[in-house]
Design a protein around this motif. Structure first.
Motif, PDB file in Angstrom:
ATOM      1  N   ALA A 104      10.004  -3.746  -1.944  1.00  0.00           N
ATOM      2  CA  ALA A 104       9.538  -4.745  -2.905  1.00  0.00           C
ATOM      3  C   ALA A 104       8.148  -5.241  -2.519  1.00  0.00           C
ATOM      4  O   ALA A 104       7.666  -5.012  -1.404  1.00  0.00           O
ATOM      5  N   VAL A 105       7.509  -5.930  -3.448  1.00  0.00           N
ATOM      6  CA  VAL A 105       6.170  -6.477  -3.219  1.00  0.00           C
ATOM      7  C   VAL A 105       6.301  -7.958  -2.860  1.00  0.00           C
ATOM      8  O   VAL A 105       6.756  -8.760  -3.677  1.00  0.00           O
ATOM      9  N   ALA A 106       5.919  -8.309  -1.629  1.00  0.00           N
ATOM     10  CA  ALA A 106       5.943  -9.713  -1.212  1.00  0.00           C
ATOM     11  C   ALA A 106       4.741 -10.432  -1.816  1.00  0.00           C
ATOM     12  O   ALA A 106       3.602 -10.001  -1.637  1.00  0.00           O
ATOM     13  N   VAL A 130      -0.718  -2.276  -3.741  1.00  0.00           N
ATOM     14  CA  VAL A 130      -0.027  -1.814  -4.946  1.00  0.00           C
ATOM     15  C   VAL A 130      -0.886  -2.034  -6.182  1.00  0.00           C
ATOM     16  O   VAL A 130      -0.994  -1.153  -7.048  1.00  0.00           O
ATOM     17  N   LYS A 131      -1.517  -3.180  -6.284  1.00  0.00           N
ATOM     18  CA  LYS A 131      -2.350  -3.445  -7.464  1.00  0.00           C
ATOM     19  C   LYS A 131      -3.550  -2.496  -7.501  1.00  0.00           C
ATOM     20  O   LYS A 131      -3.880  -1.942  -8.549  1.00  0.00           O
ATOM     21  N   MET A 132      -4.187  -2.290  -6.351  1.00  0.00           N
ATOM     22  CA  MET A 132      -5.369  -1.434  -6.304  1.00  0.00           C
ATOM     23  C   MET A 132      -5.015   0.024  -6.607  1.00  0.00           C
ATOM     24  O   MET A 132      -5.644   0.669  -7.452  1.00  0.00           O
ATOM     25  N   LEU A 133      -3.995   0.543  -5.920  1.00  0.00           N
ATOM     26  CA  LEU A 133      -3.642   1.949  -6.080  1.00  0.00           C
ATOM     27  C   LEU A 133      -2.868   2.198  -7.369  1.00  0.00           C
ATOM     28  O   LEU A 133      -3.002   3.257  -7.981  1.00  0.00           O
ATOM     29  N   GLY A 134      -2.049   1.220  -7.768  1.00  0.00           N
ATOM     30  CA  GLY A 134      -1.243   1.395  -8.968  1.00  0.00           C
ATOM     31  C   GLY A 134      -2.067   1.466 -10.237  1.00  0.00           C
ATOM     32  O   GLY A 134      -1.714   2.161 -11.194  1.00  0.00           O
ATOM     33  N   GLU A 135      -3.175   0.772 -10.267  1.00  0.00           N
ATOM     34  CA  GLU A 135      -4.006   0.770 -11.477  1.00  0.00           C
ATOM     35  C   GLU A 135      -4.702   2.113 -11.696  1.00  0.00           C
ATOM     36  O   GLU A 135      -5.013   2.475 -12.829  1.00  0.00           O
TER      37      GLU A 135
END
Length: 299
Positions: A104-106, A130-135
């Protein structure tokens, strides 16, 4: 692969993932398909999904990282460490890649409850990664209960403010719930992406290849349920619904695929399904086992 004779429908379902793997192997060998970059992030969780993947047999993990993909980054398994490892992670953002996330994302304190490394002297939180790579990823795959819906990491009281991968990304996330994710669920989904792109998904973005039927529909103890013959304690060979089994409401193919390289699964070993592949596990699945005699069903 389980060689025990079974009905053709079961065999066909079990064969689905391996058929995809074999086609990937053939096309990569023939030069008509090229492997893609794969980044695997381990966030807040137990790393059970990467351990489960190491037990993959069709193909095995070695084929995945050497022939099927360029395995760029993984917290536990890569040889590089420190800023050298983080450099590989940061260097992928200007290339095409597939992002797999377990855990999960803390989010509490802007993600500082889970720092995966440092880059140029600054902490890199799982939240930021997650935000950087997921986008920028061509596909995002969330593996396991924690990544798909928070799971154990987001269970009460959830002091780190853990949430699912989807909660922090405004894009499609393919979800493979389960605790852990079966190797075939991930490898089959990855093979489909390499060959054809995104597989058909249900309304919760789970691949229909693996999540299109209830455990109850294929349970070998289903006849006992239909006849109203229920186990009163663990170890009895009849239906465990009244002991808390979640098979009637859990959508996944465990009865056919099984675990540990197709050897066995919980119900075959006299353990009720605890619904680990359901959204809301574990808080909404409790109690896992109950002897509450008032939990009757209509017969």
């Amino acid at each position: 692969m389980n060689t025990v004779k079974t009905c053709p429908e079961y065999a066909a379902r079990l064969q689905t993932a391996s058929d995809l793997f074999n086609k990937v192997k053939d096309e990569i060998k023939n030069g008509t398909l090229f492997k893609k970059n794969l980044v695997w992030l381990e966030l807040t969780g137990c790393s059970g999904n990467i351990i489960s993947l190491l037990d993959g047999a069709n193909p095995d993990f070695k084929y995945l990282i050497s022939q099927m993909t360029d395995f760029i980054y993984n917290n536990s398994l890569m040889a590089a460490e420190g800023e050298t490892a983080m450099g590989k992670l940061m260097g992928i953002t200007d290339k095409e890649y597939i992002l797999a996330v377990e855990g999960a994302v803390a989010t509490k304190n802007n993600g500082l409850y889970n720092v995966i490394g440092h880059w140029k002297g600054e902490p890199v939180t799982a939240f930021k990664a997650v935000k950087m790579l997921g986008e920028k990823a061509s596909y995002v795959i969330a593996l396991g209960a924690c990544a798909t819906h928070g799971g154990v990491s987001a269970a009460k009281p959830n002091p780190a403010g853990c949430v699912s991968v989807q909660s922090v990304l405004n894009r499609k996330v393919i979800k493979l719930p389960g605790c852990p994710c079966h190797p075939d669920w991930f490898l089959g989904t990855l093979a489909h992406i390499l060959l054809y792109g995104e597989p058909d998904l249900d309304k919760r973005d789970r691949p229909l290849l693996f999540y299109n039927s209830l455990i109850h529909d294929r349970c070998p103890r289903r006849s006992f349920f239909d006849k109203g013959i229920f186990a009163k304690k663990l170890g009895e060979s009849t239906c465990m619904f009244k002991l808390g089994c979640r098979g009637p409401v859990t959508r996944i193919d465990c009865p056919i695929r099984k675990w540990n390289q197709y050897v066995n699964w919980p119900i075959e070993d006299d353990t009720p399904c605890i619904g680990c592949a359901q959204f809301g596990f574990p808080d909404q699945m409790e109690p896992f086992i109950t002897y509450n005699t008032t939990r009757e069903v209509e017969e």
